[in-house]
Structures are given as C-alpha cells and as structure tokens.
Motif scaffolding. Structure first.
Motif, mmCIF file in Angstrom:
data_model
loop_
_atom_site.group_PDB
_atom_site.id
_atom_site.type_symbol
_atom_site.label_atom_id
_atom_site.label_comp_id
_atom_site.label_asym_id
_atom_site.label_seq_id
_atom_site.Cartn_x
_atom_site.Cartn_y
_atom_site.Cartn_z
ATOM 1 N N PHE A 38 0.833 -1.204 0.000
ATOM 2 C CA PHE A 38 0.000 0.000 0.000
ATOM 3 C C PHE A 38 0.865 1.250 0.000
ATOM 4 N N ILE A 39 1.964 1.209 0.768
ATOM 5 C CA ILE A 39 2.854 2.374 0.824
ATOM 6 C C ILE A 39 3.412 2.681 -0.573
ATOM 7 N N ARG A 40 3.702 1.619 -1.329
ATOM 8 C CA ARG A 40 4.177 1.795 -2.710
ATOM 9 C C ARG A 40 3.057 2.407 -3.557
ATOM 10 N N GLY A 41 1.827 1.981 -3.338
ATOM 11 C CA GLY A 41 0.682 2.559 -4.060
ATOM 12 C C GLY A 41 0.277 1.761 -5.276
ATOM 13 N N GLY A 42 -1.029 1.821 -5.605
ATOM 14 C CA GLY A 42 -1.503 1.203 -6.831
ATOM 15 C C GLY A 42 -1.895 -0.257 -6.708
ATOM 16 N N VAL A 43 -2.285 -0.713 -5.501
ATOM 17 C CA VAL A 43 -2.732 -2.106 -5.358
ATOM 18 C C VAL A 43 -4.047 -2.303 -6.110
ATOM 19 N N SER A 44 -4.350 -3.558 -6.460
ATOM 20 C CA SER A 44 -5.595 -3.849 -7.169
ATOM 21 C C SER A 44 -6.696 -4.202 -6.176
ATOM 22 N N THR A 45 -7.915 -4.328 -6.704
ATOM 23 C CA THR A 45 -9.061 -4.595 -5.820
ATOM 24 C C THR A 45 -9.000 -5.993 -5.210
ATOM 25 N N THR A 46 -8.186 -6.868 -5.786
ATOM 26 C CA THR A 46 -8.070 -8.224 -5.245
ATOM 27 C C THR A 46 -6.890 -8.349 -4.285
ATOM 28 N N TRP A 47 -6.254 -7.227 -3.962
ATOM 29 C CA TRP A 47 -5.074 -7.271 -3.089
ATOM 30 C C TRP A 47 -5.438 -7.540 -1.628
ATOM 31 N N PHE A 48 -6.462 -6.880 -1.122
ATOM 32 C CA PHE A 48 -6.700 -6.898 0.316
ATOM 33 C C PHE A 48 -6.986 -8.287 0.891
ATOM 34 N N ALA A 49 -7.917 -9.020 0.265
ATOM 35 C CA ALA A 49 -8.382 -10.280 0.869
ATOM 36 C C ALA A 49 -7.240 -11.243 1.190
ATOM 37 N N PRO A 50 -6.368 -11.598 0.207
ATOM 38 C CA PRO A 50 -5.280 -12.522 0.547
ATOM 39 C C PRO A 50 -4.265 -11.914 1.519
ATOM 40 N N ALA A 51 -4.035 -10.601 1.420
ATOM 41 C CA ALA A 51 -3.075 -9.960 2.336
ATOM 42 C C ALA A 51 -3.579 -10.058 3.775
ATOM 43 N N TRP A 52 -4.878 -9.865 3.951
ATOM 44 C CA TRP A 52 -5.480 -9.923 5.291
ATOM 45 C C TRP A 52 -5.463 -11.360 5.815
ATOM 46 N N GLU A 53 -5.744 -12.329 4.917
ATOM 47 C CA GLU A 53 -5.670 -13.753 5.276
ATOM 48 C C GLU A 53 -4.278 -14.082 5.798
ATOM 49 N N HIS A 54 -3.297 -13.610 5.057
ATOM 50 C CA HIS A 54 -1.897 -13.877 5.392
ATOM 51 C C HIS A 54 -1.578 -13.302 6.776
ATOM 52 N N ARG A 55 -2.042 -12.091 7.020
ATOM 53 C CA ARG A 55 -1.815 -11.448 8.317
ATOM 54 C C ARG A 55 -2.426 -12.295 9.435
ATOM 55 N N ASN A 56 -3.654 -12.778 9.200
ATOM 56 C CA ASN A 56 -4.333 -13.557 10.233
ATOM 57 C C ASN A 56 -3.628 -14.881 10.504
ATOM 58 N N SER A 57 -3.097 -15.507 9.447
ATOM 59 C CA SER A 57 -2.421 -16.782 9.661
ATOM 60 C C SER A 57 -1.114 -16.554 10.419
ATOM 61 N N LEU A 58 -0.445 -15.425 10.151
ATOM 62 C CA LEU A 58 0.792 -15.103 10.893
ATOM 63 C C LEU A 58 0.478 -14.904 12.374
ATOM 64 N N ILE A 59 -0.629 -14.204 12.651
ATOM 65 C CA ILE A 59 -1.010 -13.959 14.046
ATOM 66 C C ILE A 59 -1.286 -15.283 14.750
ATOM 67 N N LYS A 60 -1.965 -16.176 14.026
ATOM 68 C CA LYS A 60 -2.276 -17.493 14.598
ATOM 69 C C LYS A 60 -0.998 -18.245 14.936
ATOM 70 N N GLU A 61 -0.034 -18.196 14.005
ATOM 71 C CA GLU A 61 1.243 -18.896 14.214
ATOM 72 C C GLU A 61 1.936 -18.385 15.468
ATOM 73 N N VAL A 62 1.961 -17.068 15.595
ATOM 74 C CA VAL A 62 2.630 -16.456 16.745
ATOM 75 C C VAL A 62 1.947 -16.890 18.037
ATOM 76 N N ALA A 63 0.618 -16.989 17.971
ATOM 77 C CA ALA A 63 -0.141 -17.340 19.174
ATOM 78 C C ALA A 63 0.124 -18.778 19.605
ATOM 79 N N GLN A 64 0.519 -19.625 18.629
ATOM 80 C CA GLN A 64 0.682 -21.041 18.978
ATOM 81 C C GLN A 64 2.040 -21.356 19.600
#
Lengths: 172, 463
Positions: free
Chosen positions: B437-463
């Motif tokens: 996002f800081i670079r700019g110009g993401v597409s409309t399909t960018w958010f969903a997988p990026a957010w998924e990835h963030r959530n899986s990382l959080i889960k990993e850390v929690a385990q």
C-alpha cells in the motif's frame, strides 16, 4: 412486576375497587414512595389525580412524552380528576402510524368520523392521514370511548405523534 | 448568503442519517440555509438532529418504513417548507421516485433529473449510454444460445465472466478460465437467470483479475457544462466494500488519466448531467485497458478526499446548484497539488469476520492536527444502532505528498480512541503499514489474501 414496596397498576385498581365498595368519601393511601388519593367528589384540596398517580406508578406504561413516541400504541393511565372513583379506565393513545396530514372527516366539509365522547371499537376509523395524495385510515386500535383529539383537523403530523386518547372499556 | 425568492432563508431538508446527515447540515449552514432533518424514530436524538433547526420524524427505525419511503420524505419536505431536499448517499439518493414527487411539489432535488437517474441506474442502459458517448467499456458479447457460448468466449479471450442480462446485485455471475468451463457453466447460468430474473439471456464480459478501482469526480451544470475534480483510487476493498480511498489515484500515467477524465466529461455532457456525480472505472494493472463500470448519480461516501485535495465543498455546491445559484466551484487542474487519503472506520469486528458490532460507545477521542478531518456522527455515550450500516466515521488526512499523507494518516488513525465497540481500526493499521500500500496502486483483489496472510501469521505467533 410487583415488589413488596412498589404497587403495580393492578394493585391500585384493586384498591380503588375496595374503596368504592366501602363508604369512604375520600381516602389517601401511601406506599413507600407512592401516594394515592382518591375522592368521590372533585376535591380541590388534593392534587390533580393524574399528576399524583401517573408519574409514580411503575407499570408497563410509558411516561407520556411529547411527540414522537417510539411505538405505535402507548398505554398510559388516565384518571379523570373529577370523576367518581369507579369505573376506572385506562387511557390509550392513538399515535400516528405514518407522517402526513391528519383529517377528521372523509372529505372537506363532511361530518367527522367520530366526535369526542363517541363509543368506538378497535376498528372504528377516527380519521385519515394523507401522505402525498394517498389516504390512510387511522383506527381507534382499542374499544371504549374517544376522550379527546390531541391534534387539530388538517394538522401536519409526524410518525408516532399522539392523535387521540381512547378510554378503554374495561367492563367487558 | 443566498438569494432565495423574497429574500427568505432557504430551507434544506436532509433526508438521510449518520455522518452524511451531519455533513449536509453543515453545508446548509455554510450557504446560509436552515437545515431540517427528516429522521427515523431511532435517530430522533442523533447528532444531526441536534444540529438541525428542526427534526421531522418520518417513520420507525426500520429503513423500509422511513428512510426508504419517497412519499414520506416528500411529505416531510412539504411540512418543512423545504426549498431543496438532499438525500445524501444510499437510501433514496438515486431513486427517481423521490425526485419526481418533489418536482410535483416544486421542491428542488439536490441531484440529477429523474430521467438521468433512470438512464444510469440500470447497468444495461448505463452501458448503452456510455458506449454512445465513446466511453471505453469491457468487451462483451450477448449470447442467445448457451450451446454457442464457447465459440463466442474463444473469440473474446479468457478469463471472462458470465453475467445475466437482466441480473443485478452480483447474482448469477460466474468466472470461467477456458472454453471447457464456459461450455459447462453457460447452460447452468442460463437456467439460473431464467429462474431468478424470468429471463435466461446471458452475456460474456472480459474479466480483469488484477484491476484497480479508479473513479472520476464530476460536476455538471445540467446544460451540458462539465467540471472534473480529479480522480480517486478506491482499490482497497473487502467484498466490494471500499475501505480506503485517496485523491489523486497514485501512479496513473498522464495518458491514462486523460482517457479517464475525457471519457467522464463526455458522459456527463451526453447526459446533460446536473450536480455531483462519479464515473467509476476499472484500470487494469496487466494491460493498458480502462473500462467503464458505472456512474453513481449522487455524492459518494469518499467525497471528502476530493474536497480536501482541491479545497472545495461539493455538498454546498450541490445545494447551491439545486437552489438555482452559482455552485461556486473553481476550475482545477487534473491533478491536485496535495494528497488526501481517507479510512472508513466501521463498527465491525475485523477479528471476527467483520461482524457488525453495534452498541454503546462509552468514549470517543478523535485526533487533532494539521490536515486532519473527521466526518462522523459518533460521540461519547452514543448508542450505535443495529438498524443501519456500520459506518462510524471517516478519517481524512491531507499532506504535501502521498508518503507524507500515508504517514500522517497512520499516526492519526493510531490516535483514535473508540471504547465500547469493536472497530475496523486494526485493519487500517495493517494496510497503512503494508509495503504494497505504501508503494501505491494495489488492485481490488489485493486486500483479501493480504489480510488472510496477516491472520495466519497472528495465529502462528499465538501457537
């Protein structure tokens, strides 16, 4: 609803019935923080009954606030100060189901649907509300007699605004 | 000050709720008019209600019996003695019925003419108008017989979408990647369209898997005159809901921007469009294609980024134009000299699949500082109602460059305190810190997988 210290509306109705069967001309009964005075005559020394009664009765009833009410029908205790203790009636507000202009007659110049004092059933039409040329009948909603109108004929009214008071027939 | 007939102060009926009602009340004040709010019973004590000169209750909490009823709003306009009705966004803002009822009462509608609302309100007719005006649209073919679909699809190229001609709301849309898939799915789609819309007609449309959502802010004088107020990028989306918007769209070449602005100007001119509107496009990141999506005939939720970037008041301009006055909008360059970015703060729980989270807001603190704007109806002690959408506030930051704006917005978002309900603020912290996002110009399909990835990382850390 009834707790040892606070009377319900039914408690008060029972009390009034008891007093009415006796030979009292007037009586004052005090609960912990509720005081009820009843009288067979219009007793000028006592405060007007509604103000003594209504605000302090912890019943299903909503305090009647100025328009707009949140629900379509609000039941409020209405006690005529000058009337004998019995029969006691419950006043029910007829509130506007929609925004519009309230008319008491079917057409301009025609006789009103009902006059104050008239007996009504739940289905009796008491007026119409016009919304953008569409006429919507308003029915009394409960059986009894129509005590008074709270808005003038031809008045612009909002949703939930009290239109009339029905004194419900509790004898049946 | 305005010059209403007989020197009377004009009355503006605000037919909406939430933050946009507050916004319209402010615009009415700005032009010297008297704001009257048409509210549901649930909003009788809202911030907009307290800021208005008068509140008229048009119905109960349910929008279907209040905010969505054109006849109730028109009736309220008559009661208020309104000169103009502003319907904000959503609800009745693009309903020709309201515009027509008001016309019959000689009350102005702060929006396009009813026939314009009809012309752009339906996807098929909007596409037809756009094609006639020379606006680029996605390559598409109508298919009469599903058994010939594959041949037509091969000519169009893959991936593509199967859509129902009479469809809407995303229903019945299928994504296919090759002719075998198309041959298999086309008959199903036709049967479903027949069942759902009473008509099995289908068309195939080129699909862009990695496109940006870029839209152009326009303002028409109703006679064919057009002003363009730059563009906005609204590509950070979740399930087609915009989350973050910015003006100007970052990284657009001069040539592409020219295509977008010229096409929008042509469309507005062809429609003799009146007032504020938005022309939405998909801008492909893998090719040079730019295609028309739709035209929104209203003020948009994200209008503040344009206002901040150009220093204008679009809502006041809408009201002035509707009152027959000069909208007082300057001519501006295609690209503003500053950057404005907005985040939408919603009463949703991002860690619980964005479940709506209404309830009592015990405490709120908004950030302060240079270039910070908060459009909201939420205050400490406000009970956020469950009846309507979840938008609580829009936080907008303006700065001299995109980098500075992203940084300032991240810090401002971090300073927001909302207690009592869960909000989407954690999402914004994530996006505003993300290198893509800081670079700019993401597409409309960018958010969903990026957010998924963030959530899986959080889960990993929690385990």
């Amino acid at each position: 609803m009834t707790t040892p210290s606070t009377p319900s509306w039914q408690d008060i109705l029972d009390l009034v019935t008891q007093l009415d069967d006796g030979s009292f001309a007037s009586a004052t009964v005090e609960f912990r923080d509720v005081s009820v005075r009843v009288s067979r005559s219009a007793d000028a020394t006592a405060p007007a009954a509604p103000s003594a009664l209504a605000p302090q009765v912890p019943q299903p009833t909503a305090t009647v606030v100025a328009p707009p009410a949140a629900t379509a029908v609000t039941t409020v205790p209405v006690v005529a100060a000058a009337s004998p203790v019995a029969p006691v009636s419950t006043g029910t507000l007829v509130t506007a189901p929609i925004i519009g202009v309230f008319y008491r007659s079917p057409t301009p110049g025609a006789a009103p649907f009902v006059e104050p004092g008239a007996t009504v059933t739940a289905d009796t039409t008491i007026g119409i509300i016009e919304v953008m040329k569409l006429m919507n009948p308003v029915s009394a909603g409960s059986a009894g007699f129509l005590k008074e109108f709270l808005v003038a004929d031809n008045a612009q009214i909002e949703f939930g605004q009290p239109l009339a008071v029905i004194i419900e027939d509790t004898s049946s | 000050m305005t010059n209403a007939p007989e020197g009377k102060i004009p009355v503006v009926l605000v037919a909406n709720r939430g933050e946009i009602a507050v916004r319209i009340v402010a615009a009415a004040r700005r032009i010297g008019a008297s704001p009257v709010l048409a509210a549901s019973a649930a909003d009788a004590d809202s911030l907009a209600a307290r800021l208005a000169d008068r509140v008229i209750i048009i119905g109960p909490a349910q929008a279907g019996k209040s905010y969505l009823r054109p006849e109730y709003v028109a009736e309220a306009a008559v009661h208020a003695g309104a000169d103009v009705v502003h319907a904000g966004y959503g609800f009745l803002s693009e309903q020709p019925e309201l515009a027509e009822l008001l016309e019959a009462q000689n009350i102005a509608f702060a929006g396009p003419r009813p026939e314009t609302l009809r012309a752009v309100g339906d996807k098929t007719s909007a596409r037809r108008v756009a094609v006639a005006a020379g606006v680029p649209v996605a390559v598409a073919t109508e298919i009469d017989d599903p058994s010939f679909a594959a041949a037509l699809g091969d000519a169009l190229g893959y991936p593509l979408l199967i859509k129902a001609v009479h469809g809407g709301g995303g229903r019945g849309i299928r994504l296919v990647h090759n002719s075998a898939e198309l041959a298999e799915l086309a008959p199903q789609a036709a049967a479903e369209a027949q069942a759902a819309f009473g008509n099995g007609a289908l068309y195939l449309e080129r699909f862009y898997p990695a496109a940006r959502h870029v839209e152009v802010q326009v303002f028409g004088d109703g006679e064919g005159g057009v002003q363009v107020f730059g563009d906005r990028d609204c590509s950070v989306q979740r399930r087609h809901q915009k989350l973050i918007e910015e003006c100007p769209a970052p990284g657009l070449s001069k040539a592409r921007r020219l295509v977008l602005h010229d096409a929008s100007r042509a469309l507005v001119k062809a429609l003799r469009y009146r007032g504020a509107g938005t022309v939405e496009f998909l801008v492909d990141t893998e090719s040079d294609d730019v295609v028309f999506l739709e035209m929104n005939a209203r003020i948009q939720v994200e209008h503040p980024v344009t206002e901040e970037a150009f220093g204008i008041d679009l809502v006041a301009a809408q009201l002035r134009l509707a009152l027959g006055l000069d909208p007082q909008l300057p001519d501006v360059p295609a690209v503003p000299s500053v950057v404005a970015i907005e985040v939408r703060i919603n009463a949703e729980d991002p860690d619980n699949d964005f479940r709506p989270n209404p309830g009592l807001i015990t405490h709120v603190d908004w950030p302060r500082g240079p270039g910070i704007r908060v459009d909201t109806h939420v205050e400490s002690g406000y009970r956020f109602p469950p009846f309507y959408d979840s938008l609580m506030a829009k936080l907008i930051v303006r700065a001299c460059s995109r980098t500075a704006a992203v940084e300032a917005l991240r810090s401002a978002a971090d300073a927001v305190r909302i207690e009592g309900v869960k909000t989407t603020l954690p999402l914004h912290d994530f996006v505003l810190s993300h290198p893509d996002f800081i670079r700019g110009g993401v597409s409309t399909t960018w958010f969903a997988p990026a957010w998924e990835h963030r959530n899986s990382l959080i889960k990993e850390v929690a385990q």
